[in-house]
Design an enzyme around this catalytic site. Structure first.
Site, short mmCIF file in Angstrom:
data_model
loop_
_atom_site.label_atom_id
_atom_site.label_comp_id
_atom_site.label_asym_id
_atom_site.label_seq_id
_atom_site.Cartn_x
_atom_site.Cartn_y
_atom_site.Cartn_z
N GLU A 105 -3.21 11.34 12.20
CA GLU A 105 -3.47 10.00 13.03
C GLU A 105 -2.83 8.63 11.69
OE1 GLU A 105 -7.04 12.95 14.20
OE2 GLU A 105 -5.73 12.23 11.95
N PRO A 148 0.91 -1.01 0.47
CA PRO A 148 -0.16 -0.02 0.27
C PRO A 148 1.45 1.31 0.02
CG PRO A 148 -0.44 -1.75 1.77
CD PRO A 148 0.53 -2.03 1.29
N ASP A 158 -21.25 16.61 21.08
CA ASP A 158 -20.51 16.83 19.36
C ASP A 158 -21.46 16.13 18.90
OD1 ASP A 158 -18.31 18.07 20.66
OD2 ASP A 158 -17.45 16.65 21.29
N HIS A 202 5.09 -0.29 -15.76
CA HIS A 202 5.08 -0.09 -14.69
C HIS A 202 3.96 -1.27 -13.68
CE1 HIS A 202 3.03 0.92 -10.58
NE2 HIS A 202 3.80 2.51 -10.75
#
Length: 678
Positions: free
Chosen positions: A398, A98, A455, A244
């Site tokens: 994150e 990834p 919230d 590729h």
């Protein structure tokens, strides 16, 4: 990129193929995982030895990547899978594929090197000084995670980190100019990196000078921009996107070998080439590793406590008495939020395991993940901390935080990272990588439900619990009180090959009276009987819950017992762990003879279907939440004793709600939204 790899491995890399797990080896990360054969070729040419499950080379001298496995590239069972896989092929430092994950993970490795040096080096013993190299491509640098990680690396002044950018202007669809036009080199200068350029990927001398320049840098990470041609020398495929993602084909390969002046033979590896490459590695790494081993032996005599700690880090064990600071929590009907209980347990664990370290994505004061009394991990020049610090400020990054944790974990440290549960979506890729690589990262997620309250739905997680539980080899814990937190941490810390997600409440939860209810030690089995009104062990009804809904379950339990129902209540802090227990244990908790079951959790039903079946019901979330005080939300969304009792009555009568009723709830939510917006 072969000339780049040759220059690095034969002239620069401090690496001993005979001891590929040497702690002070330089790390090489192939972030362009689709070019995996480059790495497999390097491991074969270097003569990297296969190791056992403790990282020791096999006495047989077996190669980590024999030529036969290269011939079976991408075939089932080969040591040469399509993308490099950590733990599958000795010499692969981290799983890549990834795009962006490899370079981001390399930042964690560089951090680990700095931390080990600051924690263990002494004026007369410089044990740790390894560098980290990552080979990346255009795709890596387009992924957002690489930008997050590069920004933090520059901020932390990780001068032991070098990224090598294969600047060939080609991605799968075509020329990179179709999708990107920014000046990447200037972007990295803005991040605080040292940026170098090599204009010809085949210029080994220029590449060597660039690597030596990196070695001299003392304040910044380095990006080496290498201008290259994909499929260099291929007469019809050079500089095309066809090279590729698809093989060149036999005819093109033969023509390319002719241009290179190389014999047209398959899998030809001349003995002279092997000897040349391995002799160079012995000079750069092998001899240094032997000197290091001698130094380590002397170090352990001079600094026995530090030596013991290093041994534990190397093999993944814990010191004797690591949990001596653990103290049970007294019963308290008011209780405390599990984020607070877990914070106290984290600090208890941190006292016994000095290489437990981590931080938050700018939410430490909300997630309560500060190791009290420990310094911050910062460049010493900042005067805000030093490289031996155990508290990390990952910033609002994150995704990179998770990837960096993976890099720290494959470097044998024990990292944790925290944010709100709803933002676990931002870091799903590295969590999945932790599970694939079997590294024991600890992901701490707070503010776990509609209990977030005012919230509103953007911050109220609904589907996230199910998403985490769906990841193979990840164990997701949602404790109901302080003592379940304590036992959860006792379970987590010895893990060596399993990452965990810890899911915690914002709001206070009562600390249960364990004289009245079962011991929290049941956490170690994932689920356990908390209360049971069936004296004969044959309940008429089973209630199940996790986290903040356990208190609701117990209130409902008492109300049902008062009405004469033989009800059993089960706390299920880790569903995945419970499923791993023996059939006999699962039957003892959830007997098949009792099909009247109700699960209670402020999340979707998906995780519970296996337990409640077609005859049970789930008291939980179907739509998104809403903004409002927690008590009013719980009442409006059905988290009440009456709602649980009604569900119990239906399942006891054999008339559970049908699927259509859940669809109706969602349609009503959508209709309400439409009425508000039109």
């Amino acid at each position: 990129m072969a000339p780049v790899a040759y220059a690095l491995w034969s002239r620069i890399l401090r690496y001993d193929p005979l001891e590929p797990q040497w702690m002070n080896r330089d790390r090489f990360v192939l972030s362009v995982g689709h070019a995996s054969m480059l790495l497999y070729g390097l491991l074969h040419m270097a003569g990297v030895r296969e190791t056992d499950d403790k990282g020791k080379p096999l006495a047989s001298g077996e190669l980590a990547v024999p030529l036969e496995d290269i011939k079976n590239f991408r075939q089932y069972g080969s040591k040469c899978p399509g993308h490099p896989e950590y733990g599958e092929t000795t010499g692969v430092e981290t799983t890549t594929g990834p795009l962006g994950q490899g370079v981001a993970t390399s930042v964690g490795m560089a951090i680990a090197s700095k931390w080990m040096a600051a924690s263990f080096n002494r004026p007369d013993f410089q044990l740790f000084s390894y560098d980290v190299y990552a080979l990346c491509g255009d795709g890596d640098l387009q992924e957002g995670v690489s930008a997050e990680a590069a920004s933090l690396a520059g901020h932390l002044k990780l001068d032991n980190l070098c990224w090598i950018w294969d600047n060939n202007h080609i991605t799968i669809e075509g020329n990179t100019a179709w999708a990107i036009s920014e000046d990447i080199a200037t972007r990295f200068i803005a991040y605080g990196w040292n940026v170098l350029r090599v204009g010809d990927a085949n210029d080994v001398e220029a590449l060597t000078r660039a690597f030596l320049s990196f070695k001299k840098e003392q304040e910044r990470p380095t990006l080496i921009v290498v201008d290259s041609h994909i499929a260099w020398g291929a007469p019809t495929k050079q500089d095309t996107f066809h090279a590729h993602g698809t093989p060149l084909g036999e005819a093109e390969v033969s023509a390319t070998k002719h241009i290179y002046g190389w014999p047209d033979e398959k899998f030809l590896v001349p003995d002279a080439a092997l000897q040349h490459f391995q002799t160079a590695l012995e000079a750069n790494g092998g001899s240094k590793r032997k000197q290091w081993d001698q130094k380590l032996a002397e170090y352990k005599v001079r600094y026995p406590e530090e030596g013991k700690m290093l041994q534990h880090i190397t093999v993944g064990t814990l010191p004797d008495g690591w949990d001596r600071s653990f103290k049970e929590f007294p019963a308290d009907p008011k209780g405390k939020a599990t984020r607070q209980s877990s914070s106290e347990c984290l600090n208890m664990a941190g006292q016994g395991v000095p290489w437990l370290l981590g931080g938050s994505a700018d939410l430490a004061t909300s997630c309560l993940t500060v190791l009290k009394g420990a310094p911050d991990f910062m460049p010493p020049a900042s005067q805000w901390g030093n490289y031996s610090g155990r508290n990390f400020h990952f910033g609002i990054r994150e995704h990179a935080m998770g990837s960096i944790m993976n890099g720290m974990a494959v470097s044998k440290l024990r990292p944790f990272g925290s944010t709100f549960l709803v933002f676990s979506d931002y870091m799903k890729p590295p969590i999945r990588m932790s599970a694939i690589m079997e590294v024991p990262c600890i992901y701490i997620f707070t503010h776990d439900s509609i209990g977030v309250g005012e919230d509103g739905p953007t911050h109220q997680p609904i589907e996230q619990l199910g998403a985490l539980r769906s990841i193979p080899n990840l164990r997701t814990f949602r404790p109901c009180d302080a003592n379940e937190c304590l036992e959860m941490w006792r379970y987590i810390m010895p893990l060596r090959d399993t990452p965990v997600a810890v899911v915690l409440s914002r709001q206070p939860l009562p600390t249960l009276d364990r004289q009245k209810y079962a011991s929290a030690a049941g956490v170690h089995k994932g689920g356990y009987i908390l209360a049971d009104a069936s004296s004969d062990g044959k309940p008429d009804l089973i209630l199940m819950a996790t986290g903040s809904e356990v208190a609701l379950m117990l209130d409902s339990h008492d109300a049902l017992v008062a009405e004469g129902v033989k009800v059993r209540s089960v706390s299920m802090p880790c569903i995945e762990l419970f499923k791993m227990q023996s059939d006999e244990y699962i039957e003892s908790v959830l007997p098949l003879s009792c099909r009247a079951r109700v699960s209670i959790e402020a999340a979707r039903r998906d995780s519970w279907s296996v337990f409640i079946g077609l005859d049970g019901e789930h008291v939980g979330m179907i739509s998104f939440g809403a903004s409002g005080p927690i008590k009013s939300l719980q009442t409006a969304l059905g988290f009440t004793v009456n709602a649980v009792k009604e569900a119990a009555s239906r399942v006891l009568a054999g008339k559970p709600r049908k699927l259509s009723s859940r669809a109706a709830v969602l349609q009503e939510w959508k209709a309400t939204k439409r009425r508000k917006t039109h």
